[in-house]
Design an enzyme around this catalytic site. Structure first.
Site, short mmCIF file in Angstrom:
data_model
loop_
_atom_site.label_atom_id
_atom_site.label_comp_id
_atom_site.label_asym_id
_atom_site.label_seq_id
_atom_site.Cartn_x
_atom_site.Cartn_y
_atom_site.Cartn_z
N GLY A 1 -8.40 -7.92 0.30
CA GLY A 1 -7.07 -8.11 0.89
C GLY A 1 -6.56 -9.53 0.76
CE LYS B 99 -13.83 -9.25 4.12
NZ LYS B 99 -13.00 -8.08 3.88
NE ARG C 15 -4.21 -1.74 1.81
CZ ARG C 15 -5.13 -2.11 2.69
NH1 ARG C 15 -5.00 -1.80 3.96
NH2 ARG C 15 -6.18 -2.79 2.29
N GLY D 117 -13.30 -3.32 0.73
CA GLY D 117 -14.66 -2.83 0.92
C GLY D 117 -15.04 -1.77 -0.09
P1 ADP Z 1 -11.01 -10.81 0.87
O1 ADP Z 1 -10.04 -10.32 1.92
O2 ADP Z 1 -10.33 -11.23 -0.39
O3 ADP Z 1 -12.11 -9.84 0.65
P2 ADP Z 1 -12.47 -12.37 2.81
O4 ADP Z 1 -11.85 -11.54 3.87
O5 ADP Z 1 -13.94 -12.28 2.61
O6 ADP Z 1 -11.71 -12.15 1.42
O7 ADP Z 1 -12.18 -13.89 3.09
C1 ADP Z 1 -10.88 -14.39 3.17
C2 ADP Z 1 -10.78 -15.42 4.26
O8 ADP Z 1 -11.76 -16.41 4.06
C3 ADP Z 1 -9.45 -16.13 4.27
O9 ADP Z 1 -8.87 -15.98 5.55
C4 ADP Z 1 -9.82 -17.58 4.00
O10 ADP Z 1 -9.03 -18.49 4.72
C5 ADP Z 1 -11.24 -17.64 4.49
N1 ADP Z 1 -11.99 -18.75 3.89
C6 ADP Z 1 -12.25 -18.93 2.59
N2 ADP Z 1 -12.96 -20.06 2.40
C7 ADP Z 1 -13.15 -20.61 3.62
C8 ADP Z 1 -13.82 -21.78 4.10
N3 ADP Z 1 -14.43 -22.64 3.26
N4 ADP Z 1 -13.83 -21.99 5.42
C9 ADP Z 1 -13.21 -21.14 6.27
N5 ADP Z 1 -12.56 -20.02 5.89
C10 ADP Z 1 -12.54 -19.75 4.57
MG MG Z 2 -10.16 -10.32 4.00
#
Ligand code: ADP
Ligand code: MG
Length: 416
Positions: free
Chosen positions: A372, A215, A53, A395
């Protein structure tokens, strides 16, 4: 995607954009407050663990310095709850910024105050002052008018390059630009808006959206917006804990898997709308499951073989599902990916996410990755430089794609 185009962000339409760009701003020998997103991860001994960043803001900072600006740089870091917290001081960030910019960075010991005013008043053209963590001040997240006035008094012009914070109506993002006449979007913010606007305003078909991660509630809104804007023949791929929520909505029993049961009706709405519009939905037909998130071995489970054991968790998509994802991704003319396919931090459950990352990198269409953890997955697989746009805002990029107006972008609107 259909719906009203948001005029003004597209590169093809720069003449009507609602905000000024850096080159239009008079900065020579003037104090320029630059809101950046330096919310970086720190190590336990308080060094910058990932400087992505900080690097992302360098083009804007360098350009302003070259044009003789006195830089007053500000950001939040973590969640210090409106009071100073030495563990979240900008000090390590300032040190890294100084290395990258190859210039001295003077760290203020607070956000606003007499000492800060003196530091900024004494600055000469090309010098860089970094304010202390904006969230050390209780007024930042409340968009407090007094704080906004104090920050505005530190500058002659304002630049926002903090795309990752633009969805928050905070003082440094909204209050300050409302008070400052000379303001502009930085190069990073502009690049984000141009790339994301292309997805929203000028989608190429077939459009493939990949939504995963943990999320679920935050991202269901995006999925709903997507199925309303995508067209027949487009594809939505659903993975991660998001997929678990969809599978539960279809009556699958997934043991101890992470999901949001209270959102299953929204999941069904997404499926119904997608079906009505001939949008393909790729949901897992097989999964990699383990006994808890620390499991070191994955078992491949085909959904047609029945429920998971009560102590098993679905932690990655399975090999057959991965192949279906790869096939859909290969055909995409435009692609958006937000949210990993599984618990990729655990190597036993990383394969689906890493395979999707490689497929996205190989895709010939216009590709955008946001979020992220998704960006971290892309970097882990070594293919980040083959993605057309890696978004710095999780977000913020989601809200933009949902069609919401980002308050930080609206506040840059030129005064008439
Ligand atoms: P991003 O940061 O890309 O927006 P999120 O924060 O929504 O994504 O989700 C990322 C997290 O989700 C990671 O820590 C990943 O390990 C977790 N995750 C993804 N699939 C699963 C699953 N089936 N069970 C538990 N955790 C998961
Ligand atoms: Mg995340």
């Amino acid at each position: 995607m259909d719906g009203p185009p948001r005029r003004g962000y597209q590169s093809a339409d720069m003449a009507s954009r609602p905000f000024a760009t850096l080159d239009e701003l008079d900065v020579d020998n003037r104090r320029v407050l630059v809101r950046v997103d330096f919310n970086v991860p720190l190590t336990k001994d308080r060094r910058v663990r990932d400087d992505t960043r900080i690097r992302a803001a360098l083009p804007t900072l360098r350009m302003l310095r070259e044009r003789g600006a006195k830089l007053v740089v500000c950001s939040h870091l973590g969640r210090p709850k409106g009071a100073p917290d030495p563990a979240l001081s900008m000090e390590p960030v300032g040190a890294r910024l100084a290395e990258l910019l190859e210039v001295e960075v003077k760290l203020a010991d607070e956000v606003v105050g007499d000492g800060v005013t003196k530091l900024v008043t004494d600055a000469r053209a090309g010098e860089v002052v970094l304010l202390e963590n904006l969230r050390f001040h209780p007024g930042e997240t409340k968009n407090d008018a007094k704080l906004s006035q104090a920050l505005a008094a530190l500058c002659d012009a304002y630049v926002c390059d903090a795309f990752g914070a633009c969805h928050r109506a905070h003082a440094s993002v909204v209050g300050v630009p409302e008070l400052v006449h000379d303001k502009a979007a930085g190069l990073l913010l502009q690049a984000e808006l141009v790339a994301l606007s292309r997805l929203v305003d000028a989608p190429a078909r077939p459009f493939v959206a990949i939504v995963g991660g943990a999320k679920v509630s935050d991202k269901l809104g995006v999925l709903l917006a997507l199925v309303e804007r995508l067209a027949a023949g487009d594809t939505v791929i659903i993975g991660g804990a998001m997929a678990n929520t969809f599978l539960a909505a279809q009556g699958r029993e997934l043991g101890a898997s992470l999901m949001e049961r209270d959102r299953t009706s929204d999941a069904n709405t997404v499926l119904t709308k997608a079906a009505a519009r001939d949008i393909h939905v790729v949901l897992p037909t097989d999964l990699r499951v383990g006994r808890g998130i620390e499991a070191t071995e994955a078992r491949v489970h085909h959904l047609e073989d029945g429920p998971l054991a009560t102590d098993e968790m679905a932690l990655d998509i399975g090999p057959a599902t991965t192949e279906r994802c790869e096939a859909a991704v290969a055909k995409a003319a435009m692609l958006l990916w937000n949210g990993p396919m599984g618990l990729f931090e655990n190597p036993a459950f990383a394969e689906g996410t890493l395979a999707v990352a490689r497929a996205v990198a190989a895709c010939k269409g216009f590709t955008v990755v946001g979020g992220g953890d998704s960006v971290a997955a892309v970097q882990q697989s070594g293919v980040a430089d083959r993605i057309d746009h890696v978004s710095t805002g999780g977000g913020a990029s989601l809200e933009f794609i949902e069609g919401k107006t980002l308050p930080g972008v609206a506040a840059l609107r030129k005064d008439d």
